[in-house]
Design a protein around this motif. Structure first.
Motif, PDB file in Angstrom:
ATOM      1  N   LEU A 282       0.821  -1.209   0.000  1.00  0.00           N
ATOM      2  CA  LEU A 282       0.000   0.000   0.000  1.00  0.00           C
ATOM      3  C   LEU A 282       0.854   1.258   0.000  1.00  0.00           C
ATOM      4  CD1 LEU A 282      -2.906  -0.983   2.425  1.00  0.00           C
ATOM      5  CD2 LEU A 282      -2.877  -1.035  -0.091  1.00  0.00           C
TER       6      LEU A 282
ATOM      7  N   PHE B 164       1.881   1.798  -3.531  1.00  0.00           N
ATOM      8  CA  PHE B 164       0.783   2.358  -4.329  1.00  0.00           C
ATOM      9  C   PHE B 164       0.537   3.821  -3.976  1.00  0.00           C
ATOM     10  CE2 PHE B 164      -0.476  -2.025  -5.419  1.00  0.00           C
ATOM     11  CZ  PHE B 164      -0.816  -1.846  -6.749  1.00  0.00           C
TER      12      PHE B 164
ATOM     13  N   VAL C  60      -5.521   5.930  -0.997  1.00  0.00           N
ATOM     14  CA  VAL C  60      -5.220   4.514  -0.800  1.00  0.00           C
ATOM     15  C   VAL C  60      -6.053   3.938   0.334  1.00  0.00           C
ATOM     16  CG1 VAL C  60      -3.403   2.866  -0.179  1.00  0.00           C
ATOM     17  CG2 VAL C  60      -2.904   4.757  -1.749  1.00  0.00           C
TER      18      VAL C  60
ATOM     19  N   LYS D  55      -9.437   3.042  -0.707  1.00  0.00           N
ATOM     20  CA  LYS D  55      -9.447   1.903  -1.621  1.00  0.00           C
ATOM     21  C   LYS D  55      -8.935   0.619  -0.972  1.00  0.00           C
ATOM     22  CE  LYS D  55      -8.792   4.645  -5.880  1.00  0.00           C
ATOM     23  NZ  LYS D  55      -9.854   4.092  -6.730  1.00  0.00           N
ATOM     24  N   ARG D  56      -8.558   0.675   0.297  1.00  0.00           N
ATOM     25  CA  ARG D  56      -7.939  -0.496   0.924  1.00  0.00           C
ATOM     26  C   ARG D  56      -8.814  -1.740   0.865  1.00  0.00           C
ATOM     27  NH1 ARG D  56      -4.998  -0.549   6.802  1.00  0.00           N
ATOM     28  NH2 ARG D  56      -7.008   0.314   7.453  1.00  0.00           N
TER      29      ARG D  56
ATOM     30  N   ALA E  29     -10.865  -2.633  -1.432  1.00  0.00           N
ATOM     31  CA  ALA E  29     -10.771  -3.130  -2.809  1.00  0.00           C
ATOM     32  C   ALA E  29      -9.397  -3.712  -3.088  1.00  0.00           C
ATOM     33  CB  ALA E  29     -11.082  -2.000  -3.790  1.00  0.00           C
ATOM     34  N   PHE E  30      -8.359  -3.082  -2.536  1.00  0.00           N
ATOM     35  CA  PHE E  30      -7.006  -3.628  -2.684  1.00  0.00           C
ATOM     36  C   PHE E  30      -6.926  -5.023  -2.078  1.00  0.00           C
ATOM     37  CE2 PHE E  30      -5.125   0.713  -3.364  1.00  0.00           C
ATOM     38  CZ  PHE E  30      -4.305   0.390  -4.444  1.00  0.00           C
TER      39      PHE E  30
ATOM     40  N   ALA F 100      -8.667  -7.459  -4.320  1.00  0.00           N
ATOM     41  CA  ALA F 100      -7.970  -7.649  -5.593  1.00  0.00           C
ATOM     42  C   ALA F 100      -6.680  -8.442  -5.441  1.00  0.00           C
ATOM     43  CB  ALA F 100      -7.670  -6.289  -6.222  1.00  0.00           C
TER      44      ALA F 100
ATOM     45  N   LEU G 251      -6.328  -6.582 -12.847  1.00  0.00           N
ATOM     46  CA  LEU G 251      -6.084  -5.497 -11.907  1.00  0.00           C
ATOM     47  C   LEU G 251      -6.072  -4.144 -12.610  1.00  0.00           C
ATOM     48  CD1 LEU G 251      -3.374  -7.333  -9.825  1.00  0.00           C
ATOM     49  CD2 LEU G 251      -5.652  -6.688  -9.025  1.00  0.00           C
TER      50      LEU G 251
ATOM     51  N   ASP H 266      -9.525  -2.894 -12.851  1.00  0.00           N
ATOM     52  CA  ASP H 266     -10.250  -2.770 -11.583  1.00  0.00           C
ATOM     53  C   ASP H 266     -10.232  -1.313 -11.111  1.00  0.00           C
ATOM     54  OD1 ASP H 266     -11.270  -2.901  -9.023  1.00  0.00           O
ATOM     55  OD2 ASP H 266     -10.120  -4.681  -8.443  1.00  0.00           O
TER      56      ASP H 266
ATOM     57  N   ILE I 189      -9.058  -0.006  -7.386  1.00  0.00           N
ATOM     58  CA  ILE I 189      -7.696   0.160  -6.906  1.00  0.00           C
ATOM     59  C   ILE I 189      -6.989   1.232  -7.726  1.00  0.00           C
ATOM     60  CG2 ILE I 189      -7.638  -2.263  -6.211  1.00  0.00           C
ATOM     61  CD1 ILE I 189      -5.693  -2.715  -8.614  1.00  0.00           C
TER      62      ILE I 189
ATOM     63  N   ARG J  23      -4.787   1.961 -10.575  1.00  0.00           N
ATOM     64  CA  ARG J  23      -4.444   1.175 -11.762  1.00  0.00           C
ATOM     65  C   ARG J  23      -3.149   1.681 -12.386  1.00  0.00           C
ATOM     66  NH1 ARG J  23     -10.192   1.211 -14.795  1.00  0.00           N
ATOM     67  NH2 ARG J  23     -10.133   3.368 -14.050  1.00  0.00           N
TER      68      ARG J  23
END
Length: 203
Positions: free
Chosen positions: A50, A53, A62, A65-66, A68-69, A72, A92, A95, A98, A100
């Protein structure tokens, strides 16, 4: 400038680091996770991933979106992620839940394989990362006193790169060290700062 970077007392009467005193999700993360000791291979692999990202983005992006991460990337189980192939990378990249970014996605897969590769050296991720934790230090007076990198994070980045990890520069490593309690950068006046009493009930 300095006043903006010192602890902020919220409507609940609790002093917090300025970044954790606004958005509710950030406040929850600040109060319950950031700077608390985190152990375990999978949990630390998630944080490395993370933080990579997050590079160039707001942490709030982030954090939102955790979930979803996690979905995924198979709960950030290194064994599962290490098996990801081209079809998974394509999945991914499609998606929207997250971030991308192909380079970051491919780095996460490579890093999962590097985590598994540590066993060949007789190492494990938890012990390796925590070996770079410095001795405790007093709470910084403000965020102006918080470094972006340290000699320890630079050494950690070098060690990880030597073991095949990607997107693990000194700044990313230091952010991970802060997040996992290897260093405590809660500023003076924050209820979570070293030497401060715990927050009152409900904070």
């Amino acid at each position: 400038m300095t006043a903006v970077l010192t602890a902020v007392v919220g409507a609940d009467g609790v002093g917090r680091c300025p970044w954790g005193a606004g958005d509710g999700l950030l406040t929850e993360y600040h109060d319950s996770e950031w700077g608390r000791e985190l152990r375990g291979r999978d949990a630390l692999f998630e944080r490395i991933s993370l933080e990579a990202f997050q590079s160039g983005l707001s942490w709030l992006v982030v954090l939102r979106k955790r979930p979803a991460f996690r979905a995924a990337f198979a709960g950030f189980d290194p064994e599962a992620v290490a098996r990801f192939g081209d079809d998974d990378v394509a999945r991914l990249l499609a998606d929207a839940g997250i971030v991308r970014n192909r380079a970051k996605i491919e780095a996460t897969v490579a890093n999962a394989r590097a985590v598994l590769g540590l066993a060949e050296r007789g190492e494990d991720l938890d012990t390796l990362l925590w070996s770079f934790a410095p001795a405790p230090r007093p709470a910084p007076a403000s965020f102006a006193d918080v470094p972006a990198t340290t000699s320890e994070s630079t050494a950690m980045a070098k060690a990880l790169r030597a073991r095949g990890f990607r997107f693990v520069g000194p700044t990313t490593c230091y952010a991970m060290m802060q997040a996992t309690g290897m260093v405590d950068d809660h500023v003076a006046g924050c209820f979570r700062a070293a030497g401060s009493p715990e927050a009152p009930d409900g904070a």
